[in-house]
Design a protein around this motif. Structure first.
Motif, PDB file in Angstrom:
ATOM      1  N   ARG A  67      11.185 -13.100 -24.760  1.00 24.68           N
ATOM      2  CA  ARG A  67      10.526 -14.295 -24.234  1.00 24.68           C
ATOM      3  C   ARG A  67       9.015 -14.098 -24.257  1.00 24.68           C
ATOM      4  O   ARG A  67       8.503 -12.994 -24.048  1.00 24.68           O
TER       5      ARG A  67
ATOM      6  N   ASN B 239      16.495 -26.626 -16.389  1.00 20.64           N
ATOM      7  CA  ASN B 239      17.067 -25.653 -15.456  1.00 20.64           C
ATOM      8  C   ASN B 239      17.376 -26.271 -14.094  1.00 20.64           C
ATOM      9  O   ASN B 239      18.147 -25.718 -13.315  1.00 20.64           O
TER      10      ASN B 239
ATOM     11  N   THR C  58      23.688 -24.523 -16.971  1.00 17.51           N
ATOM     12  CA  THR C  58      23.347 -23.435 -17.885  1.00 17.51           C
ATOM     13  C   THR C  58      21.857 -23.168 -17.794  1.00 17.51           C
ATOM     14  O   THR C  58      21.039 -24.004 -18.160  1.00 17.51           O
ATOM     15  N   GLN C  59      21.485 -22.014 -17.280  1.00 20.02           N
ATOM     16  CA  GLN C  59      20.081 -21.677 -17.081  1.00 20.02           C
ATOM     17  C   GLN C  59      19.494 -21.056 -18.350  1.00 20.02           C
ATOM     18  O   GLN C  59      20.069 -20.128 -18.924  1.00 20.02           O
ATOM     19  N   ILE C  60      18.358 -21.599 -18.778  1.00 22.96           N
ATOM     20  CA  ILE C  60      17.684 -21.125 -19.979  1.00 22.96           C
ATOM     21  C   ILE C  60      16.382 -20.442 -19.571  1.00 22.96           C
ATOM     22  O   ILE C  60      15.588 -21.001 -18.812  1.00 22.96           O
ATOM     23  N   VAL C  61      16.171 -19.240 -20.054  1.00 23.70           N
ATOM     24  CA  VAL C  61      14.991 -18.458 -19.693  1.00 23.70           C
ATOM     25  C   VAL C  61      13.748 -19.124 -20.276  1.00 23.70           C
ATOM     26  O   VAL C  61      13.694 -19.431 -21.476  1.00 23.70           O
TER      27      VAL C  61
ATOM     28  N   ALA D 139      11.936 -18.362 -23.786  1.00 23.58           N
ATOM     29  CA  ALA D 139      12.882 -17.574 -24.586  1.00 23.58           C
ATOM     30  C   ALA D 139      12.765 -17.921 -26.064  1.00 23.58           C
ATOM     31  O   ALA D 139      12.633 -19.085 -26.438  1.00 23.58           O
TER      32      ALA D 139
ATOM     33  N   LYS E 165      19.468 -22.144 -27.957  1.00 21.14           N
ATOM     34  CA  LYS E 165      18.954 -21.559 -26.718  1.00 21.14           C
ATOM     35  C   LYS E 165      19.940 -21.765 -25.579  1.00 21.14           C
ATOM     36  O   LYS E 165      20.121 -20.886 -24.732  1.00 21.14           O
TER      37      LYS E 165
ATOM     38  N   SER F  62      22.829 -18.771 -23.746  1.00 25.40           N
ATOM     39  CA  SER F  62      23.012 -18.587 -22.301  1.00 25.40           C
ATOM     40  C   SER F  62      24.428 -18.952 -21.872  1.00 25.40           C
ATOM     41  O   SER F  62      25.012 -18.298 -20.997  1.00 25.40           O
ATOM     42  N   TRP F  63      24.991 -20.005 -22.476  1.00 24.67           N
ATOM     43  CA  TRP F  63      26.292 -20.515 -22.049  1.00 24.67           C
ATOM     44  C   TRP F  63      27.415 -19.505 -22.248  1.00 24.67           C
ATOM     45  O   TRP F  63      28.332 -19.419 -21.429  1.00 24.67           O
TER      46      TRP F  63
ATOM     47  N   GLN G  88      23.094  -9.909 -20.733  1.00 23.34           N
ATOM     48  CA  GLN G  88      21.898 -10.222 -21.508  1.00 23.34           C
ATOM     49  C   GLN G  88      20.638  -9.771 -20.789  1.00 23.34           C
ATOM     50  O   GLN G  88      20.539  -9.840 -19.564  1.00 23.34           O
TER      51      GLN G  88
ATOM     52  N   TYR H  32      16.093  -9.669 -21.363  1.00 25.76           N
ATOM     53  CA  TYR H  32      14.977 -10.219 -22.122  1.00 25.76           C
ATOM     54  C   TYR H  32      13.761  -9.296 -22.032  1.00 25.76           C
ATOM     55  O   TYR H  32      13.401  -8.835 -20.949  1.00 25.76           O
TER      56      TYR H  32
END
Length: 312
Positions: free
Chosen positions: A125, A148, A153-156, A159, A184, A188-189, A194, A196
């Motif tokens: 990221r 978010n 589903t949280q996305i960094v 990223a 993306k 995450s899903w 994982q 970063y």
């Protein structure tokens, strides 16, 4: 037994960047990952320059390690990523951009962490967006905050697609052959372990980006539609509010007619404004619902995600 690392590289009009990318990544390979066998899969997403001839030359130079797939037309980066993952044969798979905005020097640390079975995927990221237009930076951060907040589903934030994955995670991604893809969110899903790594933003080594502000906007809308039902909930709430307001308005008119002698209404401009407001809500609602229906329509056709015209 020597592990194989497949590197998936989507390319679109990147004739200048490909040789520089190979030189940089091979330098890391020869200096820090000599115990790993490298395999490159370049996915030409319908380029209009000399990208394909350059890939042919690379394949002739390294026939056992450098492979490519050329699409019949431009299908988009998501299709290129899916094609690359489906072609990769390695025990581990890396996804990288060819413009060297993804630092190759992070590759050894990413590979070692996944190969040691500490993680199923190590991604990257950006901690800054130096060099990008302020407007793009603002809307990018706004997108991450919004999705978010409304998606499970949280996305960094920040990223990149740049990551190394083990075969288990790659197979999980390939088990979802959906036409409308937002990688993306898919990364995450699927879950798994994982991690970063952070790095400062880097400029392209050559060429110009093919992503315009409008392309990024459409891509962000696709991500919201694919991973959240909040827009549909918003439509329902707006409809409920409009209905309640209409009931209250009707009650107000009836009471005024019964208890006041002069019940005439002279304010036709205000009526026009209200009608336009309600009409705007209806059109907005139809547009949001239509966007979801369009996604269903495209999926129901079962068209291939991409079409090949050449592969080596």
């Amino acid at each position: 037994m020597v592990n194989k690392l497949s590197i998936v590289v989507p390319v679109y009009n990147e004739e200048e960047s490909i040789p520089l990318f190979m030189e940089a990544v091979e330098g890391v390979h020869q200096q820090q990952l000599t115990d790993v066998e490298f395999e490159y899969w370049f996915i030409d997403d319908g380029s209009h320059d000399h990208t394909l001839p350059v890939l042919r030359q690379m394949n002739e130079r390294f026939p056992d390690r450098v492979h490519y797939v050329s699409f019949s037309r431009n299908f988009g980066k998501e299709a290129a990523l899916y094609a690359g993952l489906s072609k990769a044969q390695g025990d581990y798979v890396a996804v990288m951009d060819v413009d060297l905005q993804d630092p190759p020097e992070l590759l050894p640390q990413m590979y070692r962490g996944v190969a040691a079975d500490e993680w199923d995927s190590i991604g990257t990221r950006r901690t800054s967006r130096n060099g990008e237009p302020p407007v793009r930076t603002f809307f990018s951060r706004l997108f991450y905050k919004l999705i978010n907040r409304i998606s499970s589903t949280q996305i960094v934030e920040g990223a990149r697609d740049y990551r190394v994955m083990n075969r288990k995670m790659v197979d999980a991604l390939l088990s979802m052959p959906e036409y409308n893809r937002f990688s993306k969110g898919l990364f995450s899903w699927v879950g798994f372990r994982q991690k970063y790594l952070e790095f400062e933003n880097k400029d392209r080594v050559a060429g110009k980006t093919s992503w315009s502000f409008w392309d990024l906007l459409k891509y962000s809308i696709d991500g919201i539609i694919d991973f959240s039902q909040a827009p549909l909930t918003l439509v329902s709430v707006m409809g409920l509010i409009s209905f309640v307001l209409s009931i209250l308005g009707a009650i107000f008119i009836v009471i005024r007619t019964l208890f006041f002698a002069d019940a005439s209404v002279a304010g036709w401009p205000s009526m026009v404004v209200i009608m336009l407001f309600i009409g705007g809500i209806q059109l907005l609602s139809l547009g949001i619902v239509g966007r979801y229906i369009a996604g269903i329509y495209l999926e129901s056709k079962h068209r291939p995600i991409y079409l090949e015209k050449e592969e080596k």
